[in-house]
Design a protein around this motif. Sequence first.
Motif, PDB file in Angstrom:
ATOM      1  N   GLY C 114       0.802  -1.212   0.000  1.00 16.09           N
ATOM      2  CA  GLY C 114       0.000   0.000   0.000  1.00 16.09           C
ATOM      3  C   GLY C 114       0.838   1.266   0.000  1.00 16.09           C
ATOM      4  N   LEU C 115       2.092   1.150   0.493  1.00 20.67           N
ATOM      5  CA  LEU C 115       2.954   2.334   0.504  1.00 20.67           C
ATOM      6  C   LEU C 115       3.582   2.600  -0.852  1.00 20.67           C
ATOM      7  CD1 LEU C 115       4.985   2.301   3.808  1.00 20.67           C
ATOM      8  CD2 LEU C 115       3.346   3.971   3.032  1.00 20.67           C
ATOM      9  N   HIS C 116       3.646   1.551  -1.694  1.00 17.84           N
ATOM     10  CA  HIS C 116       4.388   1.723  -2.945  1.00 17.84           C
ATOM     11  C   HIS C 116       3.860   2.796  -3.878  1.00 17.84           C
ATOM     12  CE1 HIS C 116       7.124  -1.587  -2.193  1.00 17.84           C
ATOM     13  NE2 HIS C 116       7.772  -1.185  -3.267  1.00 17.84           N
ATOM     14  N   PRO C 117       2.522   2.956  -4.012  1.00 14.98           N
ATOM     15  CA  PRO C 117       2.095   4.068  -4.880  1.00 14.98           C
ATOM     16  C   PRO C 117       2.586   5.410  -4.360  1.00 14.98           C
ATOM     17  CG  PRO C 117       0.271   2.612  -4.433  1.00 14.98           C
ATOM     18  CD  PRO C 117       1.380   2.185  -3.533  1.00 14.98           C
ATOM     19  N   ILE C 118       2.740   5.533  -3.030  1.00 15.83           N
ATOM     20  CA  ILE C 118       3.234   6.798  -2.494  1.00 15.83           C
ATOM     21  C   ILE C 118       4.701   6.967  -2.858  1.00 15.83           C
ATOM     22  CG2 ILE C 118       3.544   8.147  -0.402  1.00 15.83           C
ATOM     23  CD1 ILE C 118       1.148   6.884   0.739  1.00 15.83           C
ATOM     24  N   LEU C 119       5.456   5.853  -2.870  1.00 15.70           N
ATOM     25  CA  LEU C 119       6.851   5.939  -3.288  1.00 15.70           C
ATOM     26  C   LEU C 119       6.951   6.399  -4.730  1.00 15.70           C
ATOM     27  CD1 LEU C 119       8.389   2.623  -1.951  1.00 15.70           C
ATOM     28  CD2 LEU C 119       8.475   4.861  -0.915  1.00 15.70           C
ATOM     29  N   ASP C 120       5.907   6.088  -5.516  1.00 19.02           N
ATOM     30  CA  ASP C 120       5.932   6.352  -6.940  1.00 19.02           C
ATOM     31  C   ASP C 120       5.498   7.769  -7.273  1.00 19.02           C
ATOM     32  OD1 ASP C 120       3.928   5.667  -9.698  1.00 19.02           O
ATOM     33  OD2 ASP C 120       6.089   5.421  -9.724  1.00 19.02           O
ATOM     34  N   LEU C 121       4.935   8.491  -6.293  1.00 22.59           N
ATOM     35  CA  LEU C 121       4.393   9.808  -6.589  1.00 22.59           C
ATOM     36  C   LEU C 121       5.492  10.819  -6.860  1.00 22.59           C
ATOM     37  CD1 LEU C 121       1.535  10.286  -3.988  1.00 22.59           C
ATOM     38  CD2 LEU C 121       1.352   9.708  -6.379  1.00 22.59           C
ATOM     39  N   GLY C 122       5.207  11.740  -7.777  1.00 22.20           N
ATOM     40  CA  GLY C 122       6.142  12.820  -8.022  1.00 22.20           C
ATOM     41  C   GLY C 122       6.095  13.842  -6.908  1.00 22.20           C
ATOM     42  N   ARG C 123       4.945  13.940  -6.244  1.00 20.49           N
ATOM     43  CA  ARG C 123       4.784  14.909  -5.174  1.00 20.49           C
ATOM     44  C   ARG C 123       4.174  14.202  -3.968  1.00 20.49           C
ATOM     45  NH1 ARG C 123       5.898  20.301  -6.139  1.00 20.49           N
ATOM     46  NH2 ARG C 123       5.535  20.243  -3.903  1.00 20.49           N
ATOM     47  N   PRO C 124       4.946  13.373  -3.256  1.00 18.48           N
ATOM     48  CA  PRO C 124       4.365  12.661  -2.121  1.00 18.48           C
ATOM     49  C   PRO C 124       3.875  13.597  -1.019  1.00 18.48           C
ATOM     50  CG  PRO C 124       6.740  12.343  -2.208  1.00 18.48           C
ATOM     51  CD  PRO C 124       6.349  13.028  -3.464  1.00 18.48           C
ATOM     52  N   ASP C 125       4.398  14.839  -1.008  1.00 17.00           N
ATOM     53  CA  ASP C 125       3.939  15.770   0.015  1.00 17.00           C
ATOM     54  C   ASP C 125       2.488  16.167  -0.202  1.00 17.00           C
ATOM     55  OD1 ASP C 125       4.676  18.882  -1.474  1.00 17.00           O
ATOM     56  OD2 ASP C 125       5.154  16.948  -2.354  1.00 17.00           O
ATOM     57  N   ARG C 126       1.971  15.867  -1.406  1.00 19.47           N
ATOM     58  CA  ARG C 126       0.590  16.257  -1.678  1.00 19.47           C
ATOM     59  C   ARG C 126      -0.371  15.088  -1.580  1.00 19.47           C
ATOM     60  NH1 ARG C 126       1.286  19.767  -7.133  1.00 19.47           N
ATOM     61  NH2 ARG C 126       2.511  21.470  -6.264  1.00 19.47           N
ATOM     62  N   VAL C 127       0.071  14.010  -0.954  1.00 17.14           N
ATOM     63  CA  VAL C 127      -0.771  12.809  -0.968  1.00 17.14           C
ATOM     64  C   VAL C 127      -2.100  13.050  -0.237  1.00 17.14           C
ATOM     65  CG1 VAL C 127       0.079  11.716   1.127  1.00 17.14           C
ATOM     66  CG2 VAL C 127      -0.633  10.323  -0.770  1.00 17.14           C
ATOM     67  N   LEU C 128      -2.126  14.043   0.659  1.00 13.48           N
ATOM     68  CA  LEU C 128      -3.370  14.313   1.367  1.00 13.48           C
ATOM     69  C   LEU C 128      -4.434  14.903   0.456  1.00 13.48           C
ATOM     70  CD1 LEU C 128      -2.016  15.584   4.766  1.00 13.48           C
ATOM     71  CD2 LEU C 128      -3.021  13.391   4.230  1.00 13.48           C
ATOM     72  N   GLU C 129      -4.018  15.312  -0.764  1.00 10.00           N
ATOM     73  CA  GLU C 129      -5.009  15.779  -1.733  1.00 10.00           C
ATOM     74  C   GLU C 129      -6.060  14.712  -1.977  1.00 10.00           C
ATOM     75  OE1 GLU C 129      -5.186  18.538  -3.524  1.00 10.00           O
ATOM     76  OE2 GLU C 129      -3.291  19.543  -3.150  1.00 10.00           O
ATOM     77  N   ILE C 130      -5.643  13.445  -1.810  1.00  7.51           N
ATOM     78  CA  ILE C 130      -6.595  12.355  -2.027  1.00  7.51           C
ATOM     79  C   ILE C 130      -7.765  12.480  -1.076  1.00  7.51           C
ATOM     80  CG2 ILE C 130      -6.851   9.874  -1.755  1.00  7.51           C
ATOM     81  CD1 ILE C 130      -4.394   9.411  -3.096  1.00  7.51           C
ATOM     82  N   PHE C 131      -7.506  13.065   0.089  1.00  5.92           N
ATOM     83  CA  PHE C 131      -8.597  13.184   1.038  1.00  5.92           C
ATOM     84  C   PHE C 131      -9.429  14.434   0.806  1.00  5.92           C
ATOM     85  CE2 PHE C 131      -7.487   9.513   3.175  1.00  5.92           C
ATOM     86  CZ  PHE C 131      -6.115   9.449   3.293  1.00  5.92           C
ATOM     87  N   THR C 132      -8.779  15.527   0.388  1.00  4.10           N
ATOM     88  CA  THR C 132      -9.534  16.765   0.237  1.00  4.10           C
ATOM     89  C   THR C 132     -10.132  16.911  -1.155  1.00  4.10           C
ATOM     90  OG1 THR C 132      -7.482  17.849  -0.349  1.00  4.10           O
ATOM     91  CG2 THR C 132      -8.188  18.029   1.925  1.00  4.10           C
TER      92      THR C 132
END
Lengths: 227, 92, 447
Positions: C114-132
């Motif tokens: 489940g963490l791997h898509p986050i490793l793949d993100l260009g902007r992991p700092d924006r992963v909370l966008e998924i929630f907002t």
Amino acid sequence: MPKWAMAIDLDKCTGCGDCMAACKLENNIAIVDPEQADEGRVMLWMDMMTIYEGEYPNIKVKRIPKPCFHCDNPPCIKVCPVHATYINEEGLVGQIYNRCIGCRYCMAACPYTAKVFNWYEPEWADEFKTCMNPDVSMRMKGVVEKCSFCAHRLLKVKETADVDDRQIADGEYMPACADSCPADAIFFGDLENKESKVYQLSNSPRAFRELENLGTIPKVFYLSERE
Amino acid sequence: MMKYINRNLRDKLIFTAQYLSISLMWVFVIGITLWIINLIYLSVDLKDAPGISIGISLVAIPVFLTLAGILTYVFVGFHSKGKNNFINTPGD
Amino acid sequence: MIEETNKKVELDEALYRPIYETGKGFYLTVGVLLLIIFITLFIYIRQVYYGLGVTGMNQPITWGFYIVNFVFFIGISHAGTLISAILRLSKAEWRRPITRMAEVITAIVLAIGGLHPILDLGRPDRVLEIFTAGRLQSPLLWDVTSITAYFTASTVYLYLPMIPDIAKLRDRGGKMVWFYEFLAWGWYGTEHQKKVLSRAINILMVMVIPIAISVHTVISYIFSMTLQPGWHSTIFGPYFVVGAIFSGIAALLIVMIAFRRFFHLENYLKLIHFRYLGTLLLIMSLLWFYFTFSEYLTGIFGSEPHEMDVIFYKFTGTYAIFFWGMVVCNFLIPVVILAFKKFKTIKGILIASISVVIGMWLERLNIVIPSLANPRMGLETGMYIPSLTEWSLFIGAIAVFVLGYVLFSKFFPIISIWEIEEGRKESVEEVEKRVKSYLPGPANVTE
């Protein structure tokens, strides 16, 4: 509501690449160093496809400028997890750089490989920094970007048209590629305006679109007697 | 460990910790429910195929609620009559 | 009474030993793994700092190892469901020493995957966008929902059957009694508690199966919902689930063999357990081959040009070695070993399992890269060479898995002690009754 579309006359296009250069300068697209370019990370919003067909000595070379096709049924917006790529009412498929999380799903889903990614932080040589376009926002590393049909020019033209209380005239809003083409091969305009050049060209018997069978309804029409 | 000092206090502390753990589960599940509802609201607002969002939520939210429910059922079940029987037969 | 309890404890003493005795091997293993994980963390932070350019991904191959490993790890997580839930549901008695190992695999591997898509993100700092600002219409968000549901369900499904064992550890005393008391949730083995627990486990074991099937189906939808050749296939849902169960069983076999050797559990994990799981592995191998064959026969028969580009890339092009390697690893080697009793020893099963794990990883590679490398419209074929960063993160992920497992086995029994006891005490009679009820005769004889 206008519907912006482009028509590229392949019988006029010489494959010179002016549109590619104009696009890069207009939109502050990062210059990628030669090593990275070799690895396949060139950033081109207007790409020039070079397609070779046939065997020597009967080789056919096709040079086809390929911007984003701003499809009416875009596969890229369906898969974006954060609504960073979207289609607006005027038919422009946009990209919100501040929201993109860089998952690159839209890039994998686009059948035309129209989108590019900022693999590193964009860098320019000092000489370039004096000729950046202040109208176009700068992107940062880790976000996806693509041809926007020079939407910043549309905003400017809209403001002027609003002030004068009139509609946008045909040919008033032209993206950088259409402006710069020395062969006048790129046309741009409103498909909803029955008198616009693009509308007439789109109905020409020479007109075709790429991969129409996929149902993406692209809004860039190619005109060619060959295809 | 310090908790050996007062048997009663230790038991109470541990029970509170267990109670907190089950509450955390509910916080998590309700958080997910709220998140999905937020996304449904967004999709309706943007007219972005709201049917799909609602469809997914109809499956996902009951799953999470059921999981939290099962854990709560186990927690309550253990502590309700378990305490009474403890006086009679301390373990098997 | 006390002597009986002592005798019972001694019967399964081997299962308690790893928890109470810590040898040098443990510290060495944990030390090496922590070192690998720290280096990996450093490499990942470097990737976030410089950007995804440090990987081998490019235009048009925009997805590489991270997505391959994402699908691979989540695939392995199907081990837990199959063994635990389906075998429990079908009342297969041979599952008893295996269920906990399987469930632990699922819990750890889901977290890593489940963490791997986050490793793949260009902007992991924006992963909370998924929630907002997320879009439930995107298959990636279906993934987030599904994996979260499965992770929650499988953690609960791991925890509940652990409670009686945790209570045993609490009652034995020794170390960290407060920890086990907290986790045991007041279990004292009373009749009422047993009923509550068994009811909860029964509900869960039925619930977990559709959730698990949905997880890998939804992951396959990430690919099949696009229009790309080689991806836009209706068979992907079942294909991925079969592949996941296949790789899950293989991973479980490897873990079982490892623990059997390191913890000397020869009395608990006997040849028969491996033979049965080996048969399941053989069945999954044949199923996998059937799906793969269908997929490619359909593509080749239709001969659609873009589809054929991708297929030739896999059959005779750059990826031929990976494709045929996958067929050998997933089909030839396991079938030869598992179909013949002579080869179906524990060593043979280990070779088959390792082969399957490698083969299934190759399969994920063969799904992700070739379709991306062959874009439409006559554009140039892409080339993907994974960089050191991607290899490091792969090794780091495996290290996290091993570390998680080793730590789990340090604090909790790796084989379910109470289920073994239940097997000894109750199961033999129960199974006898059951078999008698199948045999001809009046209905109320066995009741």
